[in-house]
Design an enzyme around this catalytic site. Structure first.
Site, short mmCIF file in Angstrom:
data_model
loop_
_atom_site.label_atom_id
_atom_site.label_comp_id
_atom_site.label_asym_id
_atom_site.label_seq_id
_atom_site.Cartn_x
_atom_site.Cartn_y
_atom_site.Cartn_z
N CYS A 85 -2.38 8.42 6.31
CA CYS A 85 -3.01 6.94 6.72
C CYS A 85 -1.79 6.20 7.46
CB CYS A 85 -3.67 6.36 5.68
SG CYS A 85 -4.94 5.27 6.41
N HIS A 176 -6.87 10.25 2.79
CA HIS A 176 -6.00 9.82 1.65
C HIS A 176 -6.21 11.06 0.51
CE1 HIS A 176 -4.91 5.48 2.26
NE2 HIS A 176 -5.90 5.78 3.15
N GLU A 178 -4.60 11.74 -1.98
CA GLU A 178 -4.20 11.16 -3.35
C GLU A 178 -5.39 10.72 -4.17
OE1 GLU A 178 -4.07 7.33 -0.83
OE2 GLU A 178 -3.44 9.58 -0.65
#
Length: 198
Positions: A85, A176, A178
């Site tokens: 991002c 994202h 994660e």
């Protein structure tokens, strides 16, 4: 220590990246010895095998990198960069916002906030080059790659533009990973570093 990954801890979702890399390494079994830590000092950059630049506010991250005297260390860093991002914005060679001073680590031009505001965040099943199964990507005020240089491999592209690229040891993603529990991209990034455990 076989591998040491610093997660830039100036602003953004740092703990999620630390947990994701720890889980990816543990599940993959690539390394028995590893360290994933919050990176706050310029002096710690050269000792890293790789650095994650997390999402957050790219204008703020850009300013804090300079405030903490990290720019030169990033420009001279020989390890891999895993950028998500706002991290993708920071890795670019050019950004459509003069308030951001990117690090020029990957030959890409990035459009900042290409998908709109926070309320326009969304999830989507996307195709990743080399993956048999789609990847569930989470886009939050995400950027998009407008153009990529000849040395940049496009890993994923959707209607709005390019959302995942690889260049040498570096990987930059609009979304994202994660937050998903799907660690395929983390594992591929680690393998691509070319590090073996002694």
């Amino acid at each position: 220590m076989a591998i040491k990954i610093g997660v830039l801890a100036l602003q953004g979702n740092v703990s999620e990246h630390i947990h994701a890399f720890e889980a990816a390494i543990a599940r993959s079994g690539i390394f028995k010895n590893y360290e994933v830590f919050p990176l706050k000092k310029a002096d710690d950059i050269p000792s890293c095998s790789a650095i994650a630049i997390p999402g957050g506010e790219s204008t703020t991250i850009s300013r804090l990198i300079d405030k903490n005297h990290m720019r030169e260390e990033f420009e001279n860093f020989s390890g891999g960069i895993f950028a998500t991002c706002a991290g993708m914005v920071m890795c670019a060679g050019a950004v459509d916002d003069e308030r951001v001073k990117p690090l020029s680590l990957i030959d890409i031009e990035v459009g900042r906030n290409a998908f709109g505001r926070q309320k326009d965040s969304f999830e989507a099943e996307i195709e990743i080059k080399g993956y048999k199964e789609p990847y569930r990507a989470i886009f939050i005020r995400a950027p998009v790659v407008i153009s990529a240089g000849s040395g940049v491999e496009v890993l994923s592209e959707i209607d709005q533009g390019i959302v995942a690229v690889k260049s040498g040891k570096h990987m930059a993603l609009s979304f994202h990973p994660e937050l998903t529990g799907d660690f395929r991209l983390h594992i591929d990034f680690i393998k691509n570093l070319g590090i073996t455990e002694e």
